[in-house]
Design a protein around this motif. Structure first.
Motif, mmCIF file in Angstrom:
data_model
loop_
_atom_site.group_PDB
_atom_site.id
_atom_site.type_symbol
_atom_site.label_atom_id
_atom_site.label_comp_id
_atom_site.label_asym_id
_atom_site.label_seq_id
_atom_site.Cartn_x
_atom_site.Cartn_y
_atom_site.Cartn_z
ATOM 1 N N TYR A 174 0.835 -1.197 0.000
ATOM 2 C CA TYR A 174 0.000 0.000 0.000
ATOM 3 C C TYR A 174 0.865 1.240 0.000
ATOM 4 O O TYR A 174 1.864 1.324 0.711
ATOM 5 N N ARG A 175 0.426 2.239 -0.776
ATOM 6 C CA ARG A 175 0.930 3.595 -0.624
ATOM 7 C C ARG A 175 0.049 4.327 0.376
ATOM 8 O O ARG A 175 -1.043 3.864 0.699
ATOM 9 N N LEU A 176 0.490 5.488 0.793
ATOM 10 C CA LEU A 176 -0.298 6.260 1.749
ATOM 11 C C LEU A 176 -1.678 6.591 1.174
ATOM 12 O O LEU A 176 -2.710 6.479 1.865
ATOM 13 N N ASP A 177 -1.728 6.967 -0.098
ATOM 14 C CA ASP A 177 -3.021 7.305 -0.707
ATOM 15 C C ASP A 177 -3.945 6.091 -0.788
ATOM 16 O O ASP A 177 -5.162 6.239 -0.710
ATOM 17 N N ASP A 178 -3.369 4.905 -0.957
ATOM 18 C CA ASP A 178 -4.200 3.689 -0.960
ATOM 19 C C ASP A 178 -4.865 3.524 0.395
ATOM 20 O O ASP A 178 -6.059 3.195 0.481
ATOM 21 N N LEU A 179 -4.098 3.723 1.449
ATOM 22 C CA LEU A 179 -4.651 3.565 2.804
ATOM 23 C C LEU A 179 -5.705 4.638 3.081
ATOM 24 O O LEU A 179 -6.752 4.371 3.677
ATOM 25 N N ARG A 180 -5.439 5.856 2.617
ATOM 26 C CA ARG A 180 -6.403 6.952 2.819
ATOM 27 C C ARG A 180 -7.711 6.683 2.113
ATOM 28 O O ARG A 180 -8.775 7.156 2.537
ATOM 29 N N ALA A 181 -7.661 5.938 1.003
ATOM 30 C CA ALA A 181 -8.869 5.703 0.207
ATOM 31 C C ALA A 181 -9.739 4.590 0.792
ATOM 32 O O ALA A 181 -10.891 4.426 0.380
ATOM 33 N N LEU A 182 -9.224 3.836 1.737
ATOM 34 C CA LEU A 182 -10.003 2.755 2.350
ATOM 35 C C LEU A 182 -10.910 3.315 3.444
ATOM 36 O O LEU A 182 -10.675 4.416 3.948
#
Ligand SMILES: Nc1nc2c(c(=O)[nH]1)N[C@H]1C(S)=C(S)[C@@H](COP(=O)(O)O)O[C@H]1N2
Ligand SMILES: [Mo]
Length: 253
Positions: free
Chosen positions: A107-115
């Motif tokens: 995961y990138r940070l933006d991936d985690l933010r999108a969850l």
């Protein structure tokens, strides 16, 4: 062993470091945090003495106090077992989920933010005694990341590693699936800052704060619990607040 009285390994670590460098890690960090370089530190022993007088009470009786001298704002103490930690942001932060899973994931940070984000508001409790009441943390439930990765049948535990290169933690799989265990991106309604383990730390609300690994970079499913950094040095692996580490008081949460 009472973890508040320290233990031989932690003391040995401290002594070893002092031998190599001539100054304990804590002293160097105290000065680093007020913006002085190593050169300036030598020129300012009066400042070092004053800081240590002001902060020394905190370090006493604190086995995690290798670097635990420092206030970290809002009642928190700054902890790191390493003298420096790289800074990571949305550009270079990565979290890997691997081990005994069907779908290893990065995961990138933006991936985690999108969850989907969950919010947990409880007391933060360090095993050494300090507490910060009713602290909001927000982030992705660890259980969601485990489900996404597809935990294999043989897995019974989770190991957490950190991009400081040294700290690690562990949970049983049952503990890891609790709703109050987060891969936290925010604290107190702000993005998690570097000193608090940002951009991403683990937050294990029902356990002493040493479980909440800062600068989280790896989540690995394993077939046994691998005791964490402080657990190898005397802390309980099951770190329930009020019911571990020699405490039998009622939970504070
Ligand atoms: N990577 C890393 N995580 C860590 C630690 C550490 O030294 N390194 N210390 C633990 C301990 S003992 C405490 S009390 C908290 C402190 O968090 P804070 O620095 O945000 O107050 O982080 C925990 N997680
Ligand atoms: Mo702690």
């Amino acid at each position: 062993m009472d973890p508040n009285t320290g233990d031989a390994d932690a003391d040995a670590d401290r002594a070893g470091d002092a031998d190599r460098t001539g100054a304990p890690v804590g002293r160097r960090l105290v000065l680093g945090m007020v913006g002085l370089g190593a050169g300036a530190m030598a020129a300012a022993p009066w400042l070092q003495a004053r800081l240590e007088t002001a902060l020394g009470a905190v370090a006493e009786n604190d086995p995690t106090g290798v670097t635990g001298y420092l206030p970290n704002g809002g009642g928190f103490r700054y902890y790191s077992v390493t003298s420096s930690v790289p800074h990571k942001d949305a550009g270079n932060y990565r979290l890997t989920v691997g081990g005994l899973v069907d779908r290893p994931t990065r995961y990138r940070l933006d991936d985690l933010r999108a969850l989907p984000q969950a919010r947990v508001v409880r007391d933060v409790q360090c095993v050494t005694g300090w507490r910060v009441r009713q602290t909001p943390f927000e982030g992705v439930r660890l259980s969601d990341l485990l489900d996404a990765a597809g935990v294999r049948r043989q897995a019974t535990a989770v190991r957490f590693t950190c991009f400081d290169g040294a700290y690690c933690e562990s949970l049983t799989l049952d503990q890891a699936r609790r709703k109050d265990v987060l891969v936290a991106l925010r604290m107190r309604d702000k993005p998690l800052g570097h000193s608090h383990g940002g951009p991403v730390r683990l937050y294990v609300a029902p356990m002493y704060f040493y479980k909440s690994a800062k600068w989280l970079s790896g989540i690995t499913l394993t077939d046994e619990v691998v005791p964490g950094y402080w657990e190898r040095r005397g802390y309980d692996v099951d770190a329930w607040v009020g019911r571990s580490n020699g405490r039998d008081d009622a939970p504070t949460v």
